[in-house]
Design a protein around this motif. Structure first.
Motif, mmCIF file in Angstrom:
data_model
loop_
_atom_site.group_PDB
_atom_site.id
_atom_site.type_symbol
_atom_site.label_atom_id
_atom_site.label_comp_id
_atom_site.label_asym_id
_atom_site.label_seq_id
_atom_site.Cartn_x
_atom_site.Cartn_y
_atom_site.Cartn_z
ATOM 1 N N SER A 124 0.783 -1.250 -0.108
ATOM 2 C CA SER A 124 -0.017 0.102 0.063
ATOM 3 C C SER A 124 0.822 1.205 -0.108
ATOM 4 C CB SER A 124 -0.897 -0.098 1.302
ATOM 5 O OG SER A 124 -0.314 0.159 2.337
ATOM 6 N N TRP A 125 2.001 1.230 0.818
ATOM 7 C CA TRP A 125 2.833 2.483 0.742
ATOM 8 C C TRP A 125 3.365 2.668 -0.793
ATOM 9 C CZ3 TRP A 125 7.572 4.744 0.268
ATOM 10 C CH2 TRP A 125 7.708 5.784 1.096
ATOM 11 N N GLU A 126 3.690 1.861 -1.373
ATOM 12 C CA GLU A 126 4.081 2.013 -2.701
ATOM 13 C C GLU A 126 3.063 2.321 -3.727
ATOM 14 O OE1 GLU A 126 6.187 -1.693 -3.682
ATOM 15 O OE2 GLU A 126 8.008 -1.151 -2.323
ATOM 16 N N LEU A 127 1.918 1.880 -3.670
ATOM 17 C CA LEU A 127 0.615 1.897 -4.451
ATOM 18 C C LEU A 127 0.102 3.186 -3.958
ATOM 19 C CD1 LEU A 127 -1.007 -1.463 -4.800
ATOM 20 C CD2 LEU A 127 0.539 -0.367 -6.429
ATOM 21 N N LYS A 128 0.298 3.630 -2.905
ATOM 22 C CA LYS A 128 -0.234 5.021 -2.634
ATOM 23 C C LYS A 128 -1.758 4.990 -2.111
ATOM 24 C CE LYS A 128 3.873 6.723 -2.688
ATOM 25 N NZ LYS A 128 4.575 6.790 -1.318
ATOM 26 N N VAL A 129 -2.307 3.853 -1.826
ATOM 27 C CA VAL A 129 -3.481 3.475 -1.603
ATOM 28 C C VAL A 129 -3.697 2.145 -0.768
ATOM 29 C CG1 VAL A 129 -4.253 2.362 -3.721
ATOM 30 C CG2 VAL A 129 -6.036 3.199 -2.391
ATOM 31 N N HIS A 130 -4.502 2.254 0.332
ATOM 32 C CA HIS A 130 -4.381 0.843 1.161
ATOM 33 C C HIS A 130 -5.868 0.033 0.984
ATOM 34 C CE1 HIS A 130 -7.226 2.991 3.998
ATOM 35 N NE2 HIS A 130 -6.494 4.120 3.912
ATOM 36 N N LYS A 131 -5.796 -1.296 1.411
ATOM 37 C CA LYS A 131 -6.808 -2.030 1.471
ATOM 38 C C LYS A 131 -7.635 -1.526 2.437
ATOM 39 C CE LYS A 131 -4.285 -5.623 2.697
ATOM 40 N NZ LYS A 131 -3.798 -7.080 3.138
ATOM 41 N N PRO A 132 -9.060 -1.639 2.443
ATOM 42 C CA PRO A 132 -9.850 -2.355 1.366
ATOM 43 C C PRO A 132 -10.154 -1.423 -0.003
ATOM 44 C CG PRO A 132 -11.381 -2.015 2.901
ATOM 45 C CD PRO A 132 -10.055 -1.172 3.605
ATOM 46 N N ALA A 133 -9.697 -0.269 -0.050
ATOM 47 C CA ALA A 133 -10.054 0.834 -1.123
ATOM 48 C C ALA A 133 -9.979 -0.154 -2.391
ATOM 49 C CB ALA A 133 -8.879 1.558 -1.309
ATOM 50 N N PRO A 134 -11.247 0.050 -3.304
ATOM 51 C CA PRO A 134 -11.521 -0.676 -4.464
ATOM 52 C C PRO A 134 -10.054 -0.346 -5.582
ATOM 53 C CG PRO A 134 -13.024 1.272 -4.351
ATOM 54 C CD PRO A 134 -12.198 1.050 -3.081
ATOM 55 N N GLU A 135 -9.648 0.804 -5.419
ATOM 56 C CA GLU A 135 -8.393 1.220 -6.256
ATOM 57 C C GLU A 135 -7.330 0.238 -6.015
ATOM 58 O OE1 GLU A 135 -10.963 4.961 -5.659
ATOM 59 O OE2 GLU A 135 -9.969 3.358 -4.094
#
Length: 204
Positions: A137-148
């Protein structure tokens, strides 16, 4: 009947990595902190979320934790450092499942909410070479459980959501994965591995 899954996304903490509570308890006793105060402080949403979403570093997160402890500055820093020295242990049964999935020709990715410390942890635990991808999530800049998160994860592993099995220990995250079109399964131990083999169409 759903299509067979062609890839596995598997959570780290609570699945591939387990935590012995004893080291944290030892630190809390040593510094006179209330039970579970370290974890509860770290999980405070206003500092946990930015740490998982790539907005602050792990070191910055831990400094914020130290600032909130009812100790002197030096004691707080020492307590957090002592707590963080323990980095968990690999669950051998979960790892055996990952190895079986890869041996069956399916891609496996660790899909986890994490900080910038994750890569070093995976190296230290010997897990880096055990998977095809690491989806942090740190690298994707979005964390679970967000659909993104799940959208990016499926793109990274190269499969449509309906062809991806997601395994986690958090019911809320499982619901998020299912809402995004993945097959979601809550990990409670290895007793249901035979079922997961069938979902992935692996040989018995």
């Amino acid at each position: 009947m759903r299509d067979r899954a062609q890839a596995l996304l598997i959570d780290l903490d609570g699945v591939l990595r387990r935590w012995d509570p004893a080291p944290m308890i030892t630190v809390e006793v040593e510094f006179g902190l209330k039970p579970a105060s370290l974890l509860e402080t770290a999980m405070s949403w206003d500092i946990y979320r930015p740490a998982m979403a790539g907005e602050i570093t792990d070191a910055e997160w831990m400094r914020l934790v130290a600032d909130r402890l009812p100790l002197s500055a030096d004691e707080s820093t020492a307590a957090v450092a002592a707590w963080q020295a323990y980095r968990g242990e690999v669950d051998p049964e979960a790892l055996a499942f990952v190895r079986e999935v890869r041996a069956g020709g399916r891609k496996v990715a660790i899909a986890t909410n994490a900080t910038d410390r994750l890569r070093d942890d995976l190296d230290a635990l010997g897990l880096t070479a055990e998977v095809d991808l690491v989806l942090s999530s740190w690298e994707l800049k979005v964390h679970k459980p967000a659909p993104e998160y799940f959208e990016q994860a499926c793109q990274a592993i190269g499969e449509l959501p309906k062809h991806v099995l997601f395994v986690d220990d958090d019911d809320r995250v499982i619901r998020g994965a299912r809402s995004a079109g993945l097959s979601g399964y809550r990990w409670a131990g290895p007793e249901h591995v035979p079922y997961l083999r069938k979902v992935l169409d692996l040989p018995e």
